[in-house]
Design an enzyme around this catalytic site. Structure first.
Site, PDB file in Angstrom:
ATOM      1  N   SER A 116      -5.942  29.348-123.206  1.00 45.31           N
ATOM      2  CA  SER A 116      -6.580  29.874-122.002  1.00 45.31           C
ATOM      3  C   SER A 116      -7.260  28.792-121.188  1.00 45.31           C
ATOM      4  O   SER A 116      -7.654  29.034-120.053  1.00 45.31           O
ATOM      5  CB  SER A 116      -7.615  30.942-122.377  1.00 45.31           C
ATOM      6  OG  SER A 116      -8.616  30.392-123.221  1.00 45.31           O
ATOM      7  N   HIS A 138       0.113  32.575-121.472  1.00 50.13           N
ATOM      8  CA  HIS A 138      -1.241  33.078-121.705  1.00 50.13           C
ATOM      9  C   HIS A 138      -1.289  34.596-121.620  1.00 50.13           C
ATOM     10  O   HIS A 138      -1.267  35.170-120.532  1.00 50.13           O
ATOM     11  CB  HIS A 138      -2.201  32.452-120.686  1.00 50.13           C
ATOM     12  CG  HIS A 138      -3.621  32.868-120.870  1.00 50.13           C
ATOM     13  ND1 HIS A 138      -4.528  32.916-119.833  1.00 50.13           N
ATOM     14  CD2 HIS A 138      -4.299  33.289-121.978  1.00 50.13           C
ATOM     15  CE1 HIS A 138      -5.696  33.332-120.295  1.00 50.13           C
ATOM     16  NE2 HIS A 138      -5.587  33.565-121.580  1.00 50.13           N
ATOM     17  N   GLU A 150       0.171  34.869-117.836  1.00 50.76           N
ATOM     18  CA  GLU A 150       0.279  33.678-116.996  1.00 50.76           C
ATOM     19  C   GLU A 150       1.260  32.713-117.648  1.00 50.76           C
ATOM     20  O   GLU A 150       1.044  32.268-118.780  1.00 50.76           O
ATOM     21  CB  GLU A 150      -1.080  33.007-116.831  1.00 50.76           C
ATOM     22  CG  GLU A 150      -2.054  33.790-115.974  1.00 50.76           C
ATOM     23  CD  GLU A 150      -3.422  33.140-115.895  1.00 50.76           C
ATOM     24  OE1 GLU A 150      -4.088  33.309-114.858  1.00 50.76           O
ATOM     25  OE2 GLU A 150      -3.821  32.470-116.878  1.00 50.76           O
ATOM     26  N   ASN A 188      -8.885  32.865-115.479  1.00 55.86           N
ATOM     27  CA  ASN A 188     -10.082  32.251-116.052  1.00 55.86           C
ATOM     28  C   ASN A 188     -10.849  31.409-115.048  1.00 55.86           C
ATOM     29  O   ASN A 188     -12.069  31.277-115.143  1.00 55.86           O
ATOM     30  CB  ASN A 188      -9.709  31.408-117.267  1.00 55.86           C
ATOM     31  CG  ASN A 188      -9.513  32.262-118.499  1.00 55.86           C
ATOM     32  OD1 ASN A 188      -9.710  33.463-118.460  1.00 55.86           O
ATOM     33  ND2 ASN A 188      -9.120  31.652-119.594  1.00 55.86           N
TER      34      ASN A 188
END
Length: 296
Positions: A116, A138, A150, A188
Site C-alpha cells: 500500500s 493493491h 489499484e 492512500n
C-alpha cells in the site's frame, strides 16, 4: 491456471477467497502452519456467511475449497502463472521473498505485490531480470468485499503484465484502475493524511473518537469514519504508510502525528490487537460498546 498467494494473514486469506470463488486454483503459502489454519477458518466462515445471505450455495462452497491447496514451502510457487505476495509492509522482507521465488518461477510468471505504500520499483529492482513482470496489485481491506484494486506500473513494467493483471481482476469481479507509480497511488495519498488529521483532532481534544467518525459519516458521506478505518487497516500499517509518504515526498502533511506513534509503540494497533481507537472483544472481533480510547 495456477495462482499462488504468499502470506496467509488477513489480506492473503481474503484475496485467496476472491480467487477461489471465481473458480481459480490457488496455492496459499505461509511458512507458519498456524497462519494457514487461521486463513482456512476465515475463508470457511466467509463462505458460510455467503450461504446464509443467499449469495452462495453449498456447491459453491465445496467447489471453492476444492480449488484450494495450502503449503509451508515457498518452492510450491513453481508452475504458477501469477503470484501475489501479501506479506508485511517491509521492503527488505519483500525483496528477499521475491529473490527467493525467482528461483522457482518461469520467466513469464507475473509477480504482484500487494503493497500500500512501498516503492514498487525498488521491489522490482531486487530481481532485475524479472522487473518487467512485477506489478503493484493493491487490494483494499476487506478484500473479499471492496471492489477497487489499484494496478500499479513502474517505469520497467511491460504492458503485457499490466493487461494480464487488469483482465484477471475483472475476471474475479473487481474494478481495477491502472496507476503510474507514485507515493500512495490514489486512495492512500488522499485517505492516509485524512486519518492522520482525524488523529490530530482527537489529540487536540476537539472531539471523541466516536464523534469524529460520526461527523465524517454524517457530514462528509463516509461509510466508515476515519478512526474506525484506521483500526480496520491497522495503526502500524497507517504509520508505515505515512512514514513512506513523508520520506518519499518530504511534504509535512504526511508527517505522522505523535499520538499515532505512541499508540503503535504501546501495541494499540486496532482490530488486529483488540484495541485501537476503539476496543474489540478479541482480535478482529466485534466492537465493545463504549470502549473508545480515552487519554487523560
Amino acid at each position: 491456471m495456477k495462482i499462488s498467494v504468499v502470506g496467509a494473514g488477513v489480506m492473503g486469506a481474503r484475496v485467496t477467497e476472491v480467487f477461489l470463488k471465481s473458480n481459480h486454483d490457488v496455492m496459499l503459502i505461509d511458512k507458519n502452519p498456524d497462519h494457514l489454519d487461521s486463513s482456512l477458518n476465515r475463508i470457511v466462515a466467509d463462505l458460510l456467511t455467503g450461504i446464509e445471505k443467499g449469495k452462495l450455495t453449498d456447491a459453491d462452497k465445496e467447489n471453492a475449497l476444492n480449488n484450494l491447496t495450502m503449503s509451508t514451502k515457498l518452492s510450491d510457487v513453481a508452475g504458477s502463472v501469477f503470484v501475489l505476495e501479501c506479506i508485511n509492509e517491509d521492503l527488505e522482507a519483500k525483496n528477499s521473498l521475491i529473490q527467493t521465488m525467482d528461483k522457482y518461477l518461469s520467466t513469464g510468471c507475473i509477480i504482484g505485490t500487494n503493497t500500500s505504500g512501498l516503492p514498487i520499483s525498488e521491489i522490482a529492482r531486487s530481481v532485475p531480470s524479472r522487473s518487467a513482470k512485477i506489478v503493484g496489485v493493491h487490494f483494499f481491506n476487506p478484500a473479499h468485499i471492496l471492489k477497487l484494486v489499484e494496478v500499479t506500473r513502474t517505469i520497467t513494467t511491460d504492458e503485457e503484465s499490466i493487461d494480464y493483471v487488469v483482465d484477471l481482476m475483472k475476471d474475479v469481479g473487481k474494478h481495477p484502475i491502472v496507476v503510474n507509480e507514485g507515493a500512495g497511488s490514489v486512495v492512500n495519498r488522499i485517505l492516509i493524511p485524512e486519518i492522520n488529521e482525524a488523529v490530530s483532532c482527537y489529540a487536540d481534544n476537539i472531539a471523541s473518537p466516536s464523534d469524529i467518525d460520526r461527523a465524517m459519516q454524517l457530514g462528509a458521506g463516509m461509510k466508515v469514519g476515519p478512526l474506525h478505518t484506521a483500526d480496520l487497516v491497522g495503526l502500524d500499517d497507517i504509520l508505515s504508510d505515512l512514514s513512506n509518504l513523508y520520506e518519499e515526498t518530504g511534504d509535512a502533511k504526511y508527517r505522522p502525528h505523535p499520538l499515532l506513534r505512541k499508540m503503535v509503540r504501546a501495541g494499540l494497533l486496532g482490530q488486529k490487537s483488540g484495541r485501537g481507537f476503539f476496543t474489540y472483544r478479541y482480535p478482529y472481533g466485534p466492537e465493545v460498546p463504549g470502549g473508545e480510547l480515552t487519554i487523560k
